[in-house]
Design a protein around this motif. Structure first.
Motif, PDB file in Angstrom:
ATOM      1  N   VAL A 113      59.838  20.086  57.102  1.00  0.00           N
ATOM      2  CA  VAL A 113      60.877  19.264  56.487  1.00  0.00           C
ATOM      3  C   VAL A 113      61.282  19.886  55.152  1.00  0.00           C
ATOM      4  CG1 VAL A 113      60.248  17.110  57.636  1.00  0.00           C
ATOM      5  CG2 VAL A 113      59.103  17.745  55.519  1.00  0.00           C
ATOM      6  N   PHE A 114      62.382  19.392  54.601  1.00  0.00           N
ATOM      7  CA  PHE A 114      62.975  19.971  53.394  1.00  0.00           C
ATOM      8  C   PHE A 114      63.237  21.473  53.574  1.00  0.00           C
ATOM      9  CE2 PHE A 114      60.649  16.270  51.576  1.00  0.00           C
ATOM     10  CZ  PHE A 114      61.762  15.579  51.104  1.00  0.00           C
ATOM     11  N   GLU A 115      63.661  21.811  54.766  1.00  0.00           N
ATOM     12  CA  GLU A 115      63.987  23.215  55.038  1.00  0.00           C
ATOM     13  C   GLU A 115      65.173  23.664  54.183  1.00  0.00           C
ATOM     14  OE1 GLU A 115      62.979  24.528  59.386  1.00  0.00           O
ATOM     15  OE2 GLU A 115      64.093  22.645  59.506  1.00  0.00           O
ATOM     16  N   ASN A 116      65.149  24.925  53.804  1.00  0.00           N
ATOM     17  CA  ASN A 116      66.197  25.576  53.010  1.00  0.00           C
ATOM     18  C   ASN A 116      66.213  25.142  51.548  1.00  0.00           C
ATOM     19  OD1 ASN A 116      67.164  26.962  55.347  1.00  0.00           O
ATOM     20  ND2 ASN A 116      68.312  25.117  55.921  1.00  0.00           N
ATOM     21  N   GLU A 117      65.271  24.291  51.142  1.00  0.00           N
ATOM     22  CA  GLU A 117      65.126  23.985  49.728  1.00  0.00           C
ATOM     23  C   GLU A 117      64.402  25.149  49.041  1.00  0.00           C
ATOM     24  OE1 GLU A 117      65.958  20.312  48.035  1.00  0.00           O
ATOM     25  OE2 GLU A 117      67.328  21.620  49.149  1.00  0.00           O
ATOM     26  N   THR A 118      64.775  25.440  47.830  1.00  0.00           N
ATOM     27  CA  THR A 118      64.162  26.551  47.098  1.00  0.00           C
ATOM     28  C   THR A 118      63.124  26.042  46.128  1.00  0.00           C
ATOM     29  OG1 THR A 118      65.918  26.460  45.444  1.00  0.00           O
ATOM     30  CG2 THR A 118      66.239  27.949  47.307  1.00  0.00           C
ATOM     31  N   GLY A 119      62.033  26.776  45.994  1.00  0.00           N
ATOM     32  CA  GLY A 119      60.953  26.397  45.089  1.00  0.00           C
ATOM     33  C   GLY A 119      59.933  25.526  45.792  1.00  0.00           C
ATOM     34  N   ALA A 120      58.664  25.873  45.631  1.00  0.00           N
ATOM     35  CA  ALA A 120      57.602  25.140  46.314  1.00  0.00           C
ATOM     36  C   ALA A 120      57.585  23.677  45.934  1.00  0.00           C
ATOM     37  CB  ALA A 120      56.245  25.780  46.008  1.00  0.00           C
ATOM     38  N   GLU A 121      57.863  23.377  44.650  1.00  0.00           N
ATOM     39  CA  GLU A 121      57.779  21.982  44.217  1.00  0.00           C
ATOM     40  C   GLU A 121      58.842  21.117  44.882  1.00  0.00           C
ATOM     41  OE1 GLU A 121      60.565  24.001  41.313  1.00  0.00           O
ATOM     42  OE2 GLU A 121      58.748  24.484  42.435  1.00  0.00           O
ATOM     43  N   PHE A 122      59.928  21.728  45.378  1.00  0.00           N
ATOM     44  CA  PHE A 122      60.968  20.992  46.091  1.00  0.00           C
ATOM     45  C   PHE A 122      60.612  20.810  47.566  1.00  0.00           C
ATOM     46  CE2 PHE A 122      65.169  20.853  43.622  1.00  0.00           C
ATOM     47  CZ  PHE A 122      64.523  20.731  42.409  1.00  0.00           C
ATOM     48  N   ARG A 123      59.523  21.442  48.008  1.00  0.00           N
ATOM     49  CA  ARG A 123      59.118  21.326  49.412  1.00  0.00           C
ATOM     50  C   ARG A 123      57.702  20.777  49.588  1.00  0.00           C
ATOM     51  NH1 ARG A 123      59.977  25.657  53.647  1.00  0.00           N
ATOM     52  NH2 ARG A 123      60.076  23.729  54.854  1.00  0.00           N
ATOM     53  N   ASP A 124      56.908  20.763  48.510  1.00  0.00           N
ATOM     54  CA  ASP A 124      55.539  20.251  48.608  1.00  0.00           C
ATOM     55  C   ASP A 124      55.570  18.746  48.868  1.00  0.00           C
ATOM     56  OD1 ASP A 124      54.479  22.721  48.208  1.00  0.00           O
ATOM     57  OD2 ASP A 124      53.845  22.378  46.141  1.00  0.00           O
ATOM     58  N   LEU A 125      55.120  18.339  50.049  1.00  0.00           N
ATOM     59  CA  LEU A 125      55.288  16.963  50.504  1.00  0.00           C
ATOM     60  C   LEU A 125      54.340  16.014  49.792  1.00  0.00           C
ATOM     61  CD1 LEU A 125      55.743  17.463  54.339  1.00  0.00           C
ATOM     62  CD2 LEU A 125      57.432  17.518  52.524  1.00  0.00           C
ATOM     63  N   MET A 126      54.814  14.777  49.621  1.00  0.00           N
ATOM     64  CA  MET A 126      53.984  13.723  49.031  1.00  0.00           C
ATOM     65  C   MET A 126      54.145  12.438  49.825  1.00  0.00           C
ATOM     66  SD  MET A 126      54.139  14.500  44.932  1.00  0.00           S
ATOM     67  CE  MET A 126      52.744  13.428  44.607  1.00  0.00           C
ATOM     68  N   VAL A 186      60.840  10.707  53.676  1.00  0.00           N
ATOM     69  CA  VAL A 186      59.887  11.679  53.149  1.00  0.00           C
ATOM     70  C   VAL A 186      60.248  12.034  51.700  1.00  0.00           C
ATOM     71  CG1 VAL A 186      58.709  13.862  53.597  1.00  0.00           C
ATOM     72  CG2 VAL A 186      59.773  12.623  55.492  1.00  0.00           C
ATOM     73  N   GLY A 187      59.200  12.132  50.848  1.00  0.00           N
ATOM     74  CA  GLY A 187      59.376  12.559  49.463  1.00  0.00           C
ATOM     75  C   GLY A 187      58.592  13.829  49.182  1.00  0.00           C
ATOM     76  N   ARG A 188      58.884  14.426  48.007  1.00  0.00           N
ATOM     77  CA  ARG A 188      58.231  15.685  47.650  1.00  0.00           C
ATOM     78  C   ARG A 188      57.793  15.671  46.197  1.00  0.00           C
ATOM     79  NH1 ARG A 188      63.457  18.406  47.983  1.00  0.00           N
ATOM     80  NH2 ARG A 188      65.091  16.964  47.694  1.00  0.00           N
ATOM     81  N   LYS A 189      57.103  16.713  45.782  1.00  0.00           N
ATOM     82  CA  LYS A 189      56.528  16.792  44.439  1.00  0.00           C
ATOM     83  C   LYS A 189      57.591  16.725  43.354  1.00  0.00           C
ATOM     84  CE  LYS A 189      53.164  17.625  41.460  1.00  0.00           C
ATOM     85  NZ  LYS A 189      52.113  16.622  41.176  1.00  0.00           N
ATOM     86  N   SER A 190      58.702  17.387  43.587  1.00  0.00           N
ATOM     87  CA  SER A 190      59.813  17.353  42.659  1.00  0.00           C
ATOM     88  C   SER A 190      61.098  17.500  43.449  1.00  0.00           C
ATOM     89  CB  SER A 190      59.698  18.473  41.612  1.00  0.00           C
ATOM     90  OG  SER A 190      60.702  18.334  40.625  1.00  0.00           O
ATOM     91  N   GLY A 191      62.222  17.282  42.779  1.00  0.00           N
ATOM     92  CA  GLY A 191      63.479  17.375  43.493  1.00  0.00           C
ATOM     93  C   GLY A 191      64.659  17.156  42.572  1.00  0.00           C
ATOM     94  N   PRO A 192      65.844  17.145  43.150  1.00  0.00           N
ATOM     95  CA  PRO A 192      67.062  17.032  42.354  1.00  0.00           C
ATOM     96  C   PRO A 192      67.253  15.614  41.814  1.00  0.00           C
ATOM     97  CG  PRO A 192      67.592  17.008  44.686  1.00  0.00           C
ATOM     98  CD  PRO A 192      66.123  17.308  44.590  1.00  0.00           C
ATOM     99  N   THR A 193      68.027  15.489  40.756  1.00  0.00           N
ATOM    100  CA  THR A 193      68.349  14.193  40.160  1.00  0.00           C
ATOM    101  C   THR A 193      69.754  13.739  40.539  1.00  0.00           C
ATOM    102  OG1 THR A 193      69.095  15.275  38.132  1.00  0.00           O
ATOM    103  CG2 THR A 193      66.797  14.563  38.217  1.00  0.00           C
TER     104      THR A 193
END
Length: 357
Positions: free
Chosen positions: A144-157, A173-180
């Motif tokens: 999931v979160f395919e094509n997102e750049t940076g591990a923190e934008f894909r690390d699942l939570m 689904v949420g992730r460690k960090s992401g866009p605002t």
């Protein structure tokens, strides 16, 4: 973490209230009660994080609690209602499973199948298992979160499952960090891929994010069709669960009175439309309890009703069910993660006290 499978149980029970178990402490010169758990689970190997409850449709007394052990050598632990590990069902060798949720009746091989879904942070995959046998049905994991750049934008939570009125099942689904920019959470439709395994199709991106900390806890109210999630350090945000209803934020509440992070969210039903939303105040070892139905003037206004202190320390994930389970949990079960590698099981009436139903 969401509350479901309840309606057939909510009526017809006349139950005697149990005496609340508490010990007295003094904090800021005011008397508070620390609610004691009825059971504390056997410990996991590394670090507990999030629980979920599977209600056994044939015998509710044989229901199961699934809890994550979030480590690179992680696992999904499975417990009975006394907190004993069911070793034959434990799933090991997961790469930091973070949160877990449960849904009922996903059609696989033309058969209604109950599932547990966990977020595997370091592989960026959803891992899906059948219940109660905990067998994988995900072809080794769904990215999931395919094509997102940076591990923190894909690390699942965070993970929460939603089943709508037509029977479709979604994973939020949420992730460690992401866009605002209002696209922090992604919602996927879960279906049979034609071989009895699960596939996931992205249906929308939504959800405001303050950018202050992270978003982990997500809960869905299937009956009312709402998603709630903790924007840590800010409050709890509310959205429609059904993608066709749009991405407008309906509410931001629980914005004051928290010591540190907003964490676990769980929903206790007193009827189809009423009940309580419990939110972990992690730094204070307590839970703030809000009205599920809102107010008579505004269903998206969720007033604070009560704050309870619990024995669980630094509680992150939590879950609650209002189904009468057995002679111990007559009015439901509340579960809170504790930082000593355990989960704590509480009687609902001990949490409710005299103030709540």
């Amino acid at each position: 973490m969401n509350q479901r499978f309840l309606s057939i149980f909510l009526l017809g029970f006349s139950l005697t209230a149990c005496k609340q178990v508490a010990v007295q402490t003094k904090t800021n010169n005011s008397e508070q009660q620390i609610i004691q758990p009825t059971f504390i689970t056997e410990p996991v190997k590394h670090d507990t994080d999030d629980p979920a409850v599977w209600i056994n449709p044939q015998d509710v007394s044989k229901s199961l609690i699934i809890g994550t052990d979030k480590d690179i050598d992680g696992a999904l632990y499975v417990y009975d209602l006394q907190g004993k590990i069911q070793e034959d069902k434990v799933v090991r060798n997961l790469k930091r499973p973070d949160n877990v949720d449960i849904e009922y009746g996903l059609i696989l091989n033309n058969k209604a199948t109950d599932i547990a879904v966990t977020t595997e942070r370091f592989t960026h995959k959803l891992r899906i298992y059948t219940l109660p046998d905990m067998k994988p049905v995900d072809n080794g994991g769904i990215e999931v979160f395919e094509n997102e750049t940076g591990a923190e934008f894909r690390d699942l939570m965070g993970i929460a499952l939603y089943k709508n009125k037509t029977g479709k099942i979604y994973a939020i689904v949420g992730r460690k960090s992401g866009p605002t920019d209002g696209t922090y959470l992604w919602q996927y439709l879960l279906e049979d891929d034609g071989t009895g395994q699960v596939k996931a199709t992205l249906v929308r991106k939504f959800g405001a994010y303050s950018g202050k900390k992270e978003i982990e806890s997500i809960a869905v109210d299937d009956e009312l069709g709402y998603i709630y999630y903790s924007d840590e350090g800010v409050g709890v945000r509310k959205y429609f669960a059904e993608p066709s209803k749009g991405n407008q934020e309906l509410a931001l509440f629980a914005t004051t009175g928290f010591t540190e992070d907003h964490e676990g969210i769980s929903i206790y039903q007193t009827s189809k439309k009423t009940g309580y939303i419990l939110v972990s105040d992690q730094g204070a070892n307590q839970f703030h309890i809000f009205s599920r139905e809102g107010t008579a003037q505004n269903p998206n206004e969720h007033p604070l009703l009560k704050v309870v202190k619990v024995k669980a320390v630094q509680s992150d994930g939590s879950e609650v069910v209002s189904v009468p389970l057995n002679s111990t949990f007559k009015k439901g079960l509340f579960i809170a993660m504790s930082d000593d590698r355990t989960f704590h099981f509480y009687k609902w009436e001990d949490i409710a006290g005299k103030e709540l139903k």
